[in-house]
Write a protein that holds these residues in place. Structure first.
Motif, PDB file in Angstrom:
ATOM      1  N   PHE A 282     -25.211  89.527  10.559  1.00 44.73           N
ATOM      2  CA  PHE A 282     -25.768  89.088  11.837  1.00 44.73           C
ATOM      3  C   PHE A 282     -24.644  88.765  12.834  1.00 44.73           C
ATOM      4  CE2 PHE A 282     -29.450  86.398  13.667  1.00 44.73           C
ATOM      5  CZ  PHE A 282     -29.923  87.514  14.344  1.00 44.73           C
ATOM      6  N   ASN A 285     -22.903  92.030  13.879  1.00 46.28           N
ATOM      7  CA  ASN A 285     -23.686  92.740  14.913  1.00 46.28           C
ATOM      8  C   ASN A 285     -23.498  92.088  16.280  1.00 46.28           C
ATOM      9  OD1 ASN A 285     -24.630  94.305  12.842  1.00 46.28           O
ATOM     10  ND2 ASN A 285     -26.606  93.264  12.671  1.00 46.28           N
ATOM     11  N   ARG A 362     -31.416  96.110  10.804  1.00 42.82           N
ATOM     12  CA  ARG A 362     -30.303  95.314  10.291  1.00 42.82           C
ATOM     13  C   ARG A 362     -29.210  95.096  11.343  1.00 42.82           C
ATOM     14  NH1 ARG A 362     -28.495  98.428   5.047  1.00 42.82           N
ATOM     15  NH2 ARG A 362     -29.190 100.210   6.301  1.00 42.82           N
ATOM     16  N   SER A 363     -29.117  95.978  12.344  1.00 45.21           N
ATOM     17  CA  SER A 363     -28.023  95.897  13.319  1.00 45.21           C
ATOM     18  C   SER A 363     -28.366  95.093  14.568  1.00 45.21           C
ATOM     19  CB  SER A 363     -27.599  97.314  13.722  1.00 45.21           C
ATOM     20  OG  SER A 363     -27.153  98.037  12.597  1.00 45.21           O
ATOM     21  N   SER A 382     -34.345  86.769  13.398  1.00 43.14           N
ATOM     22  CA  SER A 382     -33.740  86.449  12.098  1.00 43.14           C
ATOM     23  C   SER A 382     -34.605  86.964  10.952  1.00 43.14           C
ATOM     24  CB  SER A 382     -33.561  84.937  11.966  1.00 43.14           C
ATOM     25  OG  SER A 382     -32.701  84.449  12.955  1.00 43.14           O
ATOM     26  N   VAL A 385     -34.519  90.894  10.697  1.00 42.98           N
ATOM     27  CA  VAL A 385     -33.236  91.341  10.146  1.00 42.98           C
ATOM     28  C   VAL A 385     -33.186  91.064   8.649  1.00 42.98           C
ATOM     29  CG1 VAL A 385     -30.744  90.950  10.179  1.00 42.98           C
ATOM     30  CG2 VAL A 385     -32.008  91.089  12.331  1.00 42.98           C
ATOM     31  N   SER A 388     -35.308  93.515   6.792  1.00 46.18           N
ATOM     32  CA  SER A 388     -34.685  94.839   6.778  1.00 46.18           C
ATOM     33  C   SER A 388     -33.572  94.910   5.747  1.00 46.18           C
ATOM     34  CB  SER A 388     -34.139  95.172   8.173  1.00 46.18           C
ATOM     35  OG  SER A 388     -35.182  95.271   9.111  1.00 46.18           O
TER      36      SER A 388
END
Length: 817
Positions: A282, A285, A362-363, A382, A385, A388
């Protein structure tokens, strides 16, 4: 009587006690089989490869970042400890994870040396390391022998004998290919630190630090396939230390403790790194998103700075008025506010496009990177993500779509909620921008009243300040993300690392193997004894007779050690002589209804020849003669005469001569050297013995004997072979039916039982002959004097043959007397 025989049949069941004592008699078989079983188990255990178990202990705990605050919003919930524990258990057994570990360790390269029974893996004890060309197909499952001539030169050889084909493997591509050997053997000379390139392998050997090379010693390099190594280590056991606790025990089994320990430690290190990498995803990214935005802002800031500097120099304007400063401050503040709202709108647009057009979230950068603190958006970003990342992990281990159904539903639901959040937040932000623009318009009205030079200066400076504020904000967010990323720690913590502490092997289980050997060593002879017992049709004990017949047992005669049948005369103090004295006493119970002055006759018969009826006849006659009673022993077994040899007399004349009228009674009676005992042998074998034994002459013969003697002992033919004995029973006051231990068959008693049942024979009794005190039957001394069981009637010390050596007594316990 019929009821008694039915009850007799019901009693004829398997004798456990007899089996136990028979097994004891075969003690030597147990010793032999146990010895063989234990020796075989010893060598079996010795030859088996030792297998060890190594463990490590890790904890799975969500470590909160100490630099995390509500303003950063760069971390998120991973789904709870229990879910994470199960996820990590799955990861540790996954192919992808174990392939990473195998490649890091290069555990497909085995270093071996010749052990006592096999090539043993020596791992880091090898004095060299093989650096492979992993693009080259290395020969699989075939030992490459390495022998050092000196510290720099070595010979590498391969024995292809009896091999049909080989395979090579390209480790980089994990692809196998065929290799055909050129000849039965290969050998080549190579130098340390230089590449050894052949048709079968390609590597360079480098010395291992602190491990000396032994010149002339045989070392081996052995390559296994990547897939086989992965499959082997996927068997890693992962279990909860305590139910409900987030601690996992990792354990591996194998023949080399050091290899197992290294694998467990590397697998946990890779797991830690992977978990930290995912935890930092996180923040990573967010940093990438901020870096892209900083590039544009930096360019604008640079241009505005140059423009402001040039304007001040050209117009000589450096100190604006106080009124201008006040208006400028307002416009600058409103511009910064609007810029912040615009940044949020950009993030909302990015987020909306991402949610609409992508399936992997995820990104997604953190909302905090654009100054968004809406809890609904922060939490849902959150969550999506996290879901994922969880789905991606699951995709590494399972291929069935059914496992993704629930998680996909959660992602879709979160995405719909997040799109609604974005729509609401965008509307709210547009209202905020409109508000700022209204205030900016009023400030601009005041601004236009300022001198032209000040207006231009303020416009340029405002643009610069706005770029500077944006740049400062982005740098601040970048620093926050960097701090969070740097301060993150893996949720996987090693409590106890795996170590080679010389743990004992878990296999072979020597105690278990010896227990099995003990079981087999006891079972085989016991099965043999059981089979012998089941198939044994011999009469062995007095109880066997009791189970087979209702005819009483008159006595038991032990095995005679005398050289002839004259046991009573030759060994008067022996247990055999005492047995016959007991039989003599028991016969008195049968004769109790007869007149004391009346001559008593005893007939001795048996089922077949060899059961001891002649032996019994001679000794029964002997014990009666010893009481001073005139006794005659008559040989009526006309087919197979025997009684004369032991007394040293001939069989030229006898009963046959009398019955056919050739001789008188006085002429056939032969005296012996023993007082009160005369013998009448059977005489020459006649062609018609049965007719002679049922003739009137025989009746007269018996009647005349009764006039001369107190006891008449008749040695008759076997009842089971001929019918002669049945015809003689009517002449006897008592009949002794001989049964020999370990010789007489159980079925042989059927004839006499039938006669006894029908009442055709009376006053008949069994005598068990040749009885030995055998442990295998569970019987010995103790059949008492009162019942005529003469074996051991008076106890130890009264019989001369009881003086035995210690060895003979020990052997006697097992029936070897």
């Amino acid at each position: 009587m019929e009821d008694e025989f039915e009850e007799l049949g019901q009693q004829n069941s398997f004798d456990i006690k007899a089996l136990a004592f028979r097994a004891l008699n075969y003690w030597y078989l147990f010793v032999i089989t146990l010895g063989i079983a234990f020796v075989a188990t010893y060598f079996y255990n010795k030859r088996l490869e030792r297998i060890y178990s190594i463990e490590s202990l890790i904890s799975i705990k969500e470590e909160q970042n100490p630099f995390f605050s509500s303003s950063m919003n760069l971390t998120f919930n991973w789904g709870g400890a229990s879910d994470k524990v199960e996820t990590i258990k799955t990861i540790l057994k996954s192919r992808a994870h174990n392939e990473n570990v195998v490649r890091v360790l290069q555990s497909y390269i085995h270093y071996k040396e010749q052990g006592e029974y096999r090539l043993e893996d020596i791992h880091t004890n090898a004095p060299f390391i093989a650096s492979l060309d992993e693009d080259f197909p290395q020969i699989l499952n075939t030992p490459i022998k390495i022998v050092f001539k000196d510290e720099q030169n070595y010979t590498a050889s391969i024995d292809f004998t009896n091999a049909e084909s080989f395979a090579g493997i390209n480790y980089k591509l994990n692809k196998a290919s065929g290799i055909m050997p050129k000849g039965e053997n290969y050998a080549g000379n190579f130098v340390m630190n230089a590449e050894a390139a052949t048709d079968y392998f390609k590597f360079a050997l480098t010395p291992r630090r602190n491990t000396p090379i032994e010149i002339g010693k045989e070392y081996y390099i052995y390559f296994t396939s990547l897939n086989s190594e992965i499959s082997k280590y996927r068997s890693i056991a992962v279990n909860l230390k305590v139910q409900g606790a987030s601690m996992l025990v990792l354990s591996l089994t194998g023949p080399n403790r050091a290899i197992l320990a290294d694998y467990l430690n590397v697998t946990t290190e890779i797991l830690k790194e992977k978990q930290l990498e995912e935890k930092n995803q996180f923040a990573t990214n967010t940093l990438e998103f901020i870096d892209k935005m900083i590039i544009g802002v930096e360019d604008s800031l640079r241009k505005d700075e140059q423009k402001l500097k040039k304007y001040k120099q050209d117009n000589k304007v450096f100190n604006p008025s106080l009124k201008g400063e006040e208006v400028f401050a307002k416009l600058n503040q409103y511009s910064i506010e609007k810029n912040g709202y615009t940044l949020k709108l950009q993030y909302y647009k990015l987020l909306e496009d991402y949610l609409t057009n992508s399936t992997d979230f995820r990104s997604l950068p953190a909302p905090a990177s654009s100054g968004i603190d809406d809890p609904n958006i922060v939490n849902n970003v959150s969550k999506i993500v996290s879901l994922s990342i969880k789905r991606a992990k699951l995709g590494e281990t399972v291929k069935n779509d059914i496992f993704f159904k629930e998680i996909d539903q959660d992602i879709e639901a979160t995405k719909r909620v997040l799109l609604e959040n974005v729509k609401t937040a965008r509307s709210s932000t547009n209202i905020d921008i409109a508000n700022v623009e209204s205030r900016t318009a009023r400030a601009n009205a005041e601004f236009r009243k300022l001198p032209e030079e000040e207006q231009q200066l303020f416009n340029i400076e405002r643009s610069y300040k706005l770029s500077e504020a944006s740049y400062t904000l982005l740098l601040e967010k970048k620093n926050e993300a960097g701090i969070v990323k740097a301060a993150n720690v893996s949720d996987v913590k090693v409590i106890d690392s795996a170590k080679d502490l010389g743990q004992k092997s878990i296999l072979p289980n020597t105690k278990k193997n010896y227990s099995i050997a003990l079981f087999i060593g006891l079972l085989l002879p016991l099965a043999f004894v059981f089979l012998v017992t089941v198939l044994d049709n011999n009469i062995n004990t007095p109880d066997d007779i009791k189970k087979l017949s209702n005819i009483p047992i008159l006595g038991i005669v032990s095995r005679s050690r005398a050289s002839n049948n004259l046991a009573v005369f030759e060994s008067p103090k022996s247990s055999v002589a005492e047995s016959f004295r007991g039989i003599r006493s028991s016969l008195q119970y049968i004769y109790k209804n007869l007149s004391k002055d009346k001559t008593k006759t005893v007939m001795v018969t048996s089922s077949v020849s060899g059961e001891g009826k002649t032996f019994c006849s001679i000794n029964v006659a002997s014990v009666f003669s010893l009481t001073g009673k005139k006794t005659v022993l008559v040989g009526l077994d006309l087919r197979k005469p025997k009684i004369f040899g032991d007394f040293g007399i001939d069989n030229d004349t006898g009963v046959v001569n009398y019955l056919i009228g050739q001789k008188t009674l006085d002429e056939v009676i032969q005296s012996t050297k023993y007082d009160n005992l005369d013998i009448i042998t059977s005489g020459p074998i006649p062609p018609n013995p049965s007719e002679l034994l049922i003739s009137q002459e025989l009746d007269e013969f018996i009647a005349e004997l009764k006039l001369r003697y107190d006891y008449v002992i008749l040695d008759t033919p076997p009842l089971g072979l001929v019918s002669d004995a049945l015809d003689l029973i009517n002449h006897a006051d008592a009949t002794i039916y001989m049964v020999r231990q370990d010789y007489s068959k159980k079925a042989m008693l059927n004839i006499i039982n039938d006669k006894y049942k029908k009442g055709e024979v009376k006053n008949i009794s069994f005598v068990l002959n040749d009885y030995r005190q055998k442990a295998k039957y569970g019987y010995g001394y103790g059949y008492g004097y009162g019942y005529g069981y003469g074996y051991g009637s008076y106890g130890n010390g009264y019989h001369e043959d009881e003086r035995k050596t210690l060895l003979s007594r020990l052997l006697g316990l097992f029936g070897r007397t």
